[in-house]
Design a protein around this motif. Sequence first.
Motif, mmCIF file in Angstrom:
data_model
loop_
_atom_site.group_PDB
_atom_site.id
_atom_site.type_symbol
_atom_site.label_atom_id
_atom_site.label_comp_id
_atom_site.label_asym_id
_atom_site.label_seq_id
_atom_site.Cartn_x
_atom_site.Cartn_y
_atom_site.Cartn_z
ATOM 1 N N GLU A 184 0.853 -1.184 0.000
ATOM 2 C CA GLU A 184 0.000 0.000 0.000
ATOM 3 C C GLU A 184 0.888 1.232 0.000
ATOM 4 O O GLU A 184 1.866 1.303 0.741
ATOM 5 C CB GLU A 184 -0.918 -0.010 1.221
ATOM 6 C CG GLU A 184 -1.951 1.068 1.200
ATOM 7 C CD GLU A 184 -3.026 0.877 2.267
ATOM 8 O OE1 GLU A 184 -3.827 1.804 2.439
ATOM 9 O OE2 GLU A 184 -3.053 -0.186 2.918
ATOM 10 N N PRO A 235 -10.467 9.125 -12.769
ATOM 11 C CA PRO A 235 -10.865 10.109 -11.765
ATOM 12 C C PRO A 235 -11.143 11.501 -12.336
ATOM 13 O O PRO A 235 -10.706 11.826 -13.445
ATOM 14 C CB PRO A 235 -9.641 10.162 -10.841
ATOM 15 C CG PRO A 235 -8.497 9.840 -11.749
ATOM 16 C CD PRO A 235 -9.042 8.813 -12.712
ATOM 17 N N ARG A 264 -3.934 6.954 -3.087
ATOM 18 C CA ARG A 264 -3.534 5.721 -2.412
ATOM 19 C C ARG A 264 -3.553 4.621 -3.460
ATOM 20 O O ARG A 264 -4.478 4.522 -4.259
ATOM 21 C CB ARG A 264 -4.525 5.405 -1.298
ATOM 22 C CG ARG A 264 -4.218 4.119 -0.533
ATOM 23 C CD ARG A 264 -5.181 3.938 0.643
ATOM 24 N NE ARG A 264 -6.535 3.710 0.201
ATOM 25 C CZ ARG A 264 -7.131 2.524 0.160
ATOM 26 N NH1 ARG A 264 -6.484 1.444 0.561
ATOM 27 N NH2 ARG A 264 -8.365 2.412 -0.262
ATOM 28 N N GLY A 298 -10.894 9.606 -2.933
ATOM 29 C CA GLY A 298 -12.218 9.014 -2.774
ATOM 30 C C GLY A 298 -12.782 8.416 -4.046
ATOM 31 O O GLY A 298 -13.782 7.703 -4.003
ATOM 32 N N HIS A 299 -12.189 8.696 -5.191
ATOM 33 C CA HIS A 299 -12.628 8.095 -6.456
ATOM 34 C C HIS A 299 -11.736 6.890 -6.738
ATOM 35 O O HIS A 299 -10.540 7.039 -6.964
ATOM 36 C CB HIS A 299 -12.525 9.101 -7.613
ATOM 37 C CG HIS A 299 -12.935 8.503 -8.916
ATOM 38 N ND1 HIS A 299 -14.208 8.636 -9.404
ATOM 39 C CD2 HIS A 299 -12.250 7.749 -9.810
ATOM 40 C CE1 HIS A 299 -14.285 7.993 -10.550
ATOM 41 N NE2 HIS A 299 -13.106 7.448 -10.820
ATOM 42 N N GLU A 300 -12.321 5.697 -6.723
ATOM 43 C CA GLU A 300 -11.542 4.481 -6.906
ATOM 44 C C GLU A 300 -11.549 4.015 -8.359
ATOM 45 O O GLU A 300 -12.598 3.994 -9.008
ATOM 46 C CB GLU A 300 -12.073 3.369 -6.003
ATOM 47 C CG GLU A 300 -11.823 3.651 -4.547
ATOM 48 C CD GLU A 300 -12.214 2.506 -3.631
ATOM 49 O OE1 GLU A 300 -12.798 1.498 -4.115
ATOM 50 O OE2 GLU A 300 -11.920 2.609 -2.438
ATOM 51 N N THR A 301 -10.376 3.665 -8.825
ATOM 52 C CA THR A 301 -10.184 3.085 -10.147
ATOM 53 C C THR A 301 -9.401 1.800 -9.948
ATOM 54 O O THR A 301 -8.308 1.820 -9.405
ATOM 55 C CB THR A 301 -9.392 4.046 -11.061
ATOM 56 O OG1 THR A 301 -10.115 5.268 -11.192
ATOM 57 C CG2 THR A 301 -9.172 3.436 -12.430
ATOM 58 N N THR A 302 -9.974 0.689 -10.378
ATOM 59 C CA THR A 302 -9.320 -0.604 -10.220
ATOM 60 C C THR A 302 -8.969 -1.175 -11.581
ATOM 61 O O THR A 302 -9.733 -1.035 -12.534
ATOM 62 C CB THR A 302 -10.248 -1.593 -9.480
ATOM 63 O OG1 THR A 302 -10.590 -1.039 -8.222
ATOM 64 C CG2 THR A 302 -9.569 -2.927 -9.267
ATOM 65 N N LEU A 329 -5.583 -1.082 -7.072
ATOM 66 C CA LEU A 329 -6.674 -0.204 -6.672
ATOM 67 C C LEU A 329 -6.068 1.175 -6.453
ATOM 68 O O LEU A 329 -5.195 1.346 -5.603
ATOM 69 C CB LEU A 329 -7.339 -0.690 -5.381
ATOM 70 C CG LEU A 329 -8.284 0.313 -4.725
ATOM 71 C CD1 LEU A 329 -9.510 0.542 -5.597
ATOM 72 C CD2 LEU A 329 -8.671 -0.136 -3.343
ATOM 73 N N ARG A 330 -6.512 2.130 -7.250
ATOM 74 C CA ARG A 330 -6.054 3.511 -7.122
ATOM 75 C C ARG A 330 -7.204 4.315 -6.532
ATOM 76 O O ARG A 330 -8.296 4.318 -7.081
ATOM 77 C CB ARG A 330 -5.666 4.081 -8.486
ATOM 78 C CG ARG A 330 -4.565 3.327 -9.182
ATOM 79 C CD ARG A 330 -4.637 3.639 -10.698
ATOM 80 N NE ARG A 330 -3.680 2.883 -11.477
ATOM 81 C CZ ARG A 330 -3.925 1.707 -12.030
ATOM 82 N NH1 ARG A 330 -5.094 1.110 -11.858
ATOM 83 N NH2 ARG A 330 -3.002 1.101 -12.745
ATOM 84 N N ASP A 331 -6.948 4.978 -5.427
ATOM 85 C CA ASP A 331 -7.954 5.832 -4.788
ATOM 86 C C ASP A 331 -7.475 7.271 -4.908
ATOM 87 O O ASP A 331 -6.513 7.681 -4.267
ATOM 88 C CB ASP A 331 -8.126 5.438 -3.327
ATOM 89 C CG ASP A 331 -9.209 6.247 -2.623
ATOM 90 O OD1 ASP A 331 -9.474 7.396 -3.021
ATOM 91 O OD2 ASP A 331 -9.772 5.737 -1.648
#
Length: 181
Positions: free
Chosen positions: A28, A53, A62, A80-84, A75-77
């Motif tokens: 992480e 995003p 993150r 607050g907008h997550e893109t996996t 997992l890219r945050d």
Amino acid sequence: MTDPFLQALADPSVLPQSVRDLHHSPGEYVGECDIERGRGILVQLALKLGRFPPAGRHVPVRLVTQTQDKDHSWLRDFGGHETTSELRFDAKTGYVNERFGPLSIRLKPVASKRGLEVHVHRLTVFGVSLPQFLMPQSSTSEWQDDLGRFRFDVASSMPGLGLLIRYHGWLTPLHSRAQVG
């Protein structure tokens, strides 16, 4: 199981330490980035399909990398907008395949002492390959800055549409899952 990008490289040992570390084992990472998005209805539709995003400056980011068998996920945050995405190395072709929802991208990483460059070789949407003249132009690089942080710059544009998205910033390890007991 080694990260798909490292599997695709002839000699990953030439990479800067922070780049090797991020790709070496699940973990992480936290940091910050700036996000620019292109304009126009078709651009917005393409970005929505890939679940990319919204635009922003100094966005907290993150990244969580996970591995299960031959499957890898990132997992890219972005604030607050997550893109996996799911990644897999194809030993037959030597490419890395990355999937963002209905978008699938064939990538070719190239290592140097400076860092990692990633080139797009094919894009499919809902399983249909885009013709070469519609292929996005991508400029993606990863390197280590003077503070030892992992740096990234991901940019993509499309012929006739211009900029799709660009996000660039830095990450540092929060912890490594391989070290968690």
